[in-house]
Each structure stands twice: as structure tokens, then as C-alpha cells.
Motif scaffolding. Structure first.
Motif, PDB file in Angstrom:
ATOM      1  N   ALA A 136       0.708  -1.255   0.047  1.00 13.20           N
ATOM      2  CA  ALA A 136       0.031  -0.093  -0.144  1.00 13.20           C
ATOM      3  C   ALA A 136       0.923   1.177   0.015  1.00 13.20           C
ATOM      4  O   ALA A 136       0.541   2.066  -0.859  1.00 13.20           O
ATOM      5  N   ASP A 137       1.721   1.361   0.856  1.00 17.51           N
ATOM      6  CA  ASP A 137       2.899   2.502   0.930  1.00 17.51           C
ATOM      7  C   ASP A 137       3.387   2.852  -0.460  1.00 17.51           C
ATOM      8  O   ASP A 137       3.710   3.842  -0.719  1.00 17.51           O
ATOM      9  N   ALA A 138       3.603   1.607  -1.215  1.00 19.82           N
ATOM     10  CA  ALA A 138       4.333   1.799  -2.498  1.00 19.82           C
ATOM     11  C   ALA A 138       3.424   2.948  -3.645  1.00 19.82           C
ATOM     12  O   ALA A 138       3.833   3.670  -4.527  1.00 19.82           O
ATOM     13  N   HIS A 139       2.139   2.875  -3.189  1.00 17.41           N
ATOM     14  CA  HIS A 139       1.222   3.693  -3.983  1.00 17.41           C
ATOM     15  C   HIS A 139       0.847   4.944  -3.277  1.00 17.41           C
ATOM     16  O   HIS A 139       0.322   5.938  -3.827  1.00 17.41           O
ATOM     17  N   ARG A 140       1.386   5.156  -2.223  1.00 23.77           N
ATOM     18  CA  ARG A 140       1.031   6.273  -1.356  1.00 23.77           C
ATOM     19  C   ARG A 140       1.849   7.604  -1.821  1.00 23.77           C
ATOM     20  O   ARG A 140       3.165   7.292  -1.929  1.00 23.77           O
ATOM     21  N   THR A 141       1.265   8.701  -1.886  1.00 30.75           N
ATOM     22  CA  THR A 141       2.058   9.933  -2.446  1.00 30.75           C
ATOM     23  C   THR A 141       2.158  10.805  -1.193  1.00 30.75           C
ATOM     24  O   THR A 141       2.739  11.860  -1.145  1.00 30.75           O
ATOM     25  N   ASP A 142       1.534  10.417  -0.029  1.00 31.78           N
ATOM     26  CA  ASP A 142       1.318  11.666   1.111  1.00 31.78           C
ATOM     27  C   ASP A 142       2.763  11.114   2.198  1.00 31.78           C
ATOM     28  O   ASP A 142       2.470  11.587   3.277  1.00 31.78           O
ATOM     29  N   LEU A 143       3.505  10.130   2.072  1.00 30.28           N
ATOM     30  CA  LEU A 143       4.435   9.756   3.001  1.00 30.28           C
ATOM     31  C   LEU A 143       5.538  10.904   3.103  1.00 30.28           C
ATOM     32  O   LEU A 143       5.830  11.438   2.180  1.00 30.28           O
ATOM     33  N   MET A 144       5.793  11.180   4.308  1.00 23.72           N
ATOM     34  CA  MET A 144       6.986  11.944   4.447  1.00 23.72           C
ATOM     35  C   MET A 144       8.305  11.110   4.576  1.00 23.72           C
ATOM     36  O   MET A 144       8.602  10.627   5.422  1.00 23.72           O
ATOM     37  N   GLY A 171      12.137  10.833  14.137  1.00 24.02           N
ATOM     38  CA  GLY A 171      12.668   9.608  13.660  1.00 24.02           C
ATOM     39  C   GLY A 171      12.222   8.778  12.318  1.00 24.02           C
ATOM     40  O   GLY A 171      10.707   9.007  12.057  1.00 24.02           O
ATOM     41  N   PHE A 172      12.793   8.481  11.634  1.00 25.64           N
ATOM     42  CA  PHE A 172      12.470   7.879  10.115  1.00 25.64           C
ATOM     43  C   PHE A 172      12.874   6.297  10.122  1.00 25.64           C
ATOM     44  O   PHE A 172      14.124   6.130  10.566  1.00 25.64           O
ATOM     45  N   THR A 173      12.192   5.558   9.366  1.00 23.67           N
ATOM     46  CA  THR A 173      12.328   4.365   9.517  1.00 23.67           C
ATOM     47  C   THR A 173      12.666   3.733   8.119  1.00 23.67           C
ATOM     48  O   THR A 173      11.735   4.404   7.238  1.00 23.67           O
ATOM     49  N   LEU A 174      13.640   3.146   7.671  1.00 27.34           N
ATOM     50  CA  LEU A 174      13.831   2.561   6.339  1.00 27.34           C
ATOM     51  C   LEU A 174      12.962   1.686   5.755  1.00 27.34           C
ATOM     52  O   LEU A 174      12.631   0.674   6.380  1.00 27.34           O
ATOM     53  N   ILE A 191      11.070   6.627   6.031  1.00 29.71           N
ATOM     54  CA  ILE A 191       9.554   7.476   6.074  1.00 29.71           C
ATOM     55  C   ILE A 191       9.565   7.975   7.529  1.00 29.71           C
ATOM     56  O   ILE A 191      10.129   7.102   8.578  1.00 29.71           O
ATOM     57  N   LEU A 192       8.979   8.998   7.827  1.00 28.93           N
ATOM     58  CA  LEU A 192       8.878   9.610   8.911  1.00 28.93           C
ATOM     59  C   LEU A 192       7.880   8.751   9.711  1.00 28.93           C
ATOM     60  O   LEU A 192       6.662   8.746   9.433  1.00 28.93           O
ATOM     61  N   THR A 193       8.378   8.111  10.952  1.00 26.07           N
ATOM     62  CA  THR A 193       7.539   7.252  11.615  1.00 26.07           C
ATOM     63  C   THR A 193       7.326   7.721  12.998  1.00 26.07           C
ATOM     64  O   THR A 193       6.471   7.428  13.776  1.00 26.07           O
ATOM     65  N   HIS A 194       8.380   8.595  13.703  1.00 21.21           N
ATOM     66  CA  HIS A 194       8.235   9.173  14.844  1.00 21.21           C
ATOM     67  C   HIS A 194       8.419  10.486  15.022  1.00 21.21           C
ATOM     68  O   HIS A 194       9.417  11.037  15.378  1.00 21.21           O
ATOM     69  N   PRO A 195       7.364  11.247  14.400  1.00 20.79           N
ATOM     70  CA  PRO A 195       7.703  12.628  14.435  1.00 20.79           C
ATOM     71  C   PRO A 195       7.623  13.327  15.887  1.00 20.79           C
ATOM     72  O   PRO A 195       7.073  12.753  16.940  1.00 20.79           O
TER      73      PRO A 195
END
Ligand code: FDP
Length: 356
Positions: A5-13, A182-185, A193-197
């Protein structure tokens, strides 16, 4: 993460978007800093993925050297750096004037070397190693006349600091001076990707983290009062630090004892402290009178992140970020973590000073 699903998302930070957003807050900026940060994120990604495929203990050892070479070469070719200080290199690297930029970068390409050989199997890819890097970035005044003093600055002058942790996931934790993120690969996207803002450390924690095997060496130096030591050795067994750790285990105020957690890789121990709260300590002792951890690329970046997350960092004498290093591989004792826990250590040191 739902990778498909993430591969199609355009709103990921992603880290790239984040860095560009940060840059837009400074209209006068020319983007050099963003380019440098993107280079560092790219390197962390490379090492994070490499960690998964190294299966031989021996090969992984070489990762120390390899990661240093990768870091140094890539930072030089970014065209944005002028001095590099690495834990792996005795001397600082002065970038050739033709490739010089205005930033000094200090880093430990692979921190926690004693843990390199004890990875945890994750099935088909072999070993997963708990190895890390830490970096800190300074800006030089005049890039044409660079000297070692440009890097021997107090930690409070840092522009950005971060670490990358290659653990059960590969995480990049970064602060450019306005909070900690925090960003997770995500390996399927090849992006952080920003996972821990806006990470905030709890004001008080329930965990203390220290190599308690060093307890024998925590006694106060006895040279000044050898006579007393011979007559009353027990008073020295209750040195300041010893007492603090006893209090963590046997609190005298009715509170619950703290838990002890110690990985032995600073990045892992500090990362847990940042997320769960508590205190990480590496004091000076008889064996290491100046402490063990290095000021430029361990104490400073981690102290910067702690303060940015609402915690504190103390050397036993002063705020860690106020330290002015006199040599590139200088060491210092360090106590960092939740605001209230560090406050307690500071009070103990203050009381000790008044007793002297
Ligand atoms: P290492 O020696 O394994 O490279 O800076 C070095 C460091 O690890 C830190 O990552 C870690 O916190 C500390 O030393 C561990 O030291 P002790 O083994 O003395 O506890």
C-alpha cells in the motif's frame, strides 16, 4: 508497515521531503545543508541494507573499515564538506580545496563494535547486526582557511545531529535544531519514512542504563587520602556513583526500583532512553578517569538530541553541550536522559562538591 500500500501512497513524509521542507523555512539558504543531509541519509540506507547481508563475523568486522571508507568518500564527493573527523581515523581529513564546502562532519561510522559479532538470526538473510553510526555537523567560518579549531567547538554550536540504528529495523533519528524526528527505512521503497515525529523523552523514566560491571572502579580516587582508605575502606565503597545506582535498585522514598537495561552499544542504549525515558550513564572510573565515550561524535550528538527532545545531558561538572574539546578524540563522562533523572544526578554531584 503495509509495504504494498505504501508503494502507491504519495503522502508519505520521506526524509528527502522532510529535508526540503526544513530548507523552505530558511529562504536565504542555498540548499547545501539539505544536499549534505540527503547524502548522509543515503549512506545510512546503504549501511542499513549492508548489515542484513553480512553473514560472516569476519566480514562484518571489516564493516568498520568499509563503512568509514564509504562515509569519507561520499562526504568528500558531496562537495559540501571541508573537514571530516571519524572515530576510525587518528587524524582529521582536510578536504582538497577544489572539493571543499563549508561544513565539518564528525562521525563514528560503526559504533558499538563489541556487538558486531553477536547478531540475531532473521531467517533467510542470515545475521542481523546491532551496529550503528552517529554523526554531528558543524559549519566552518571561512572555508578557504580551515583549521582543526573549526571542529573543536562546543556542542551547542552544532547545526544538526543524528544517528542511524541498524537494529530490528533501520532507523535514522535526526534533529536540525527544531525537535527530534525518527525515520524508518522501508526497504521495499528504499526510502526513510517519517514514523516518529517530534520525539519527546518522558520527563522521568523507570530505566537506568550503565555497565555495572565497572562498579569496582567507581570508587572515588583515593590518592588524596590513602590513610583514610586503609583505615575505613567501606566509606569509599559508598562513592557518589555507587550510591546513585544503589538508589535505583533500593529507592528510599517508597517508589518502585528502576529496571536495568544495557546493550553496550551507545546508539541502542540512547535510542531506548529517548523513546522510553530513563537515564544512560557512562561515568569516569579508575580505569577511564576521563570516561570512555568520545566528546565529538558520541557525547555531543547524543546530548544535542536529548536536549532537543526535552531531556538533559551532564558531564558530572557541566552541561555536556557547553564542553569545549581540546582534541578531536577527547573523552568525557556522560549522564543523559529524562529531565528529572539527570536532575537527580546533578543534585548528587552538587552535594558532593559541597562536601569536599
Ligand atoms: P564499543 O566499545 O563496543 O565500540 O564507544 C564505544 C562503545 O562501544 C559504545 O557504543 C558503548 O556505549 C560503550 O562503548 C560500551 O562500553 P563498555 O563495554 O565499557 O560498557
Amino acid at each position: 508497515m503495509d509495504h504494498e500500500a505504501d508503494a502507491h501512497r504519495t503522502d508519505l513524509m520521506t526524509i528527502t521531503r522532510y529535508v526540503l521542507n526544513e530548507q523552505s523555512r530558511y529562504p536565504e539558504s542555498r540548499g547545501d545543508f539539505s544536499i549534505l543531509l540527503s547524502h548522509i541519509a543515503g549512506l545510512a540506507k546503504l549501511l542499513g541494507l549492508a548489515g542484513e547481508t553480512n553473514v560472516q563475523g569476519e566480514e562484518q568486522k571489516k564493516l568498520d573499515v568499509l563503512s568509514n571508507e564509504v562515509f569519507v568518500k561520499a562526504l568528500i564527493s558531496s562537495g559540501r564538506t571541508c573537514i571530516l573527523v571519524s572515530e576510525e581515523d587518528e587524524e582529521a581529513t582536510f578536504v582538497d580545496p577544489s572539493l571543499r564546502g563549508k561544513y565539518c562532519v564528525v562521525f563514528d561510522p560503526l559504533d558499538g563494535s563489541s556487538n558486531i559479532d553477536c547478531g540475531v538470526s532473521i531467517g533467510t538473510v542470515g545475521f542481523y547486526f546491532y551496529t550503528h553510526n552517529i554523526f554531528g555537523i558543524y559549519m566552518v567560518k571561512d572555508k578557504e582557511n580551515v583549521t582543526i579549531d573549526d571542529v573543536l567547538q562546543p556542542g551547542k554550536n552544532m547545526l544538526a545531529a543524528g544517528y542511524c540504528m541498524y537494529g530490528s529495523s533501520c532507523m535514522l533519528v535526526l534533529s536540525t535544531g527544531s525537535g527530534v524526528n525518527g525515520f524508518t527505512l522501508d526497504p521495499s521503497l528504499g526510502e526513510f519514512i517519517l514514523t516518529h515525529p517530534y520525539i519527546k523523552i518522558p520527563k522521568k523514566g523507570k530505566i537506568y542504563s550503565v555497565n555495572e560491571g565497572n562498579a569496582k572502579n567507581w570508587d572515588r580516587p583515593t590518592t588524596k587520602c590513602v590513610y583514610l582508605f586503609i583505615q575505613f575502606p567501606q566509606i569509599f565503597l559508598h562513592s557518589l556513583f555507587f550510591r546513585y545506582v544503589e538508589k535505583c535498585k533500593f529507592p528510599d522514598d517508597g517508589s518502585s526500583p528502576k529496571s536495568l537495561r544495557y546493550v553496550g552499544s551507545m546508539v541502542a542504549d540512547v535510542h531506548r532512553t529517548l523513546l522510553y525515558g530513563g537515564i544512560f550513564l557512562y561515568p569516569s572510573d579508575k580505569k577511564s578517569p576521563d570516561g570512555k565515550l568520545r566528546v565529538l561524535y558520541e557525547v555531543f550528538p547524543m546530548s544535542f538530541l536529548m536536549e532537543q527532545a526535552g531531556g538533559q545531558s551532564f558531564t558530572g561538572k557541566q552541561r555536556a553541550l557547553d564542553l569545549v574539546p581540546t582534541k578531536i578524540h577527547e573523552r568525557s563522562p556522560i549522564f543523559l536522559g529524562s529531565y528529572d533523572d539527570v536532575e537527580e544526578i546533578k543534585a548528587l554531584y552538587a552535594a558532593e562538591e559541597n562536601n569536599d
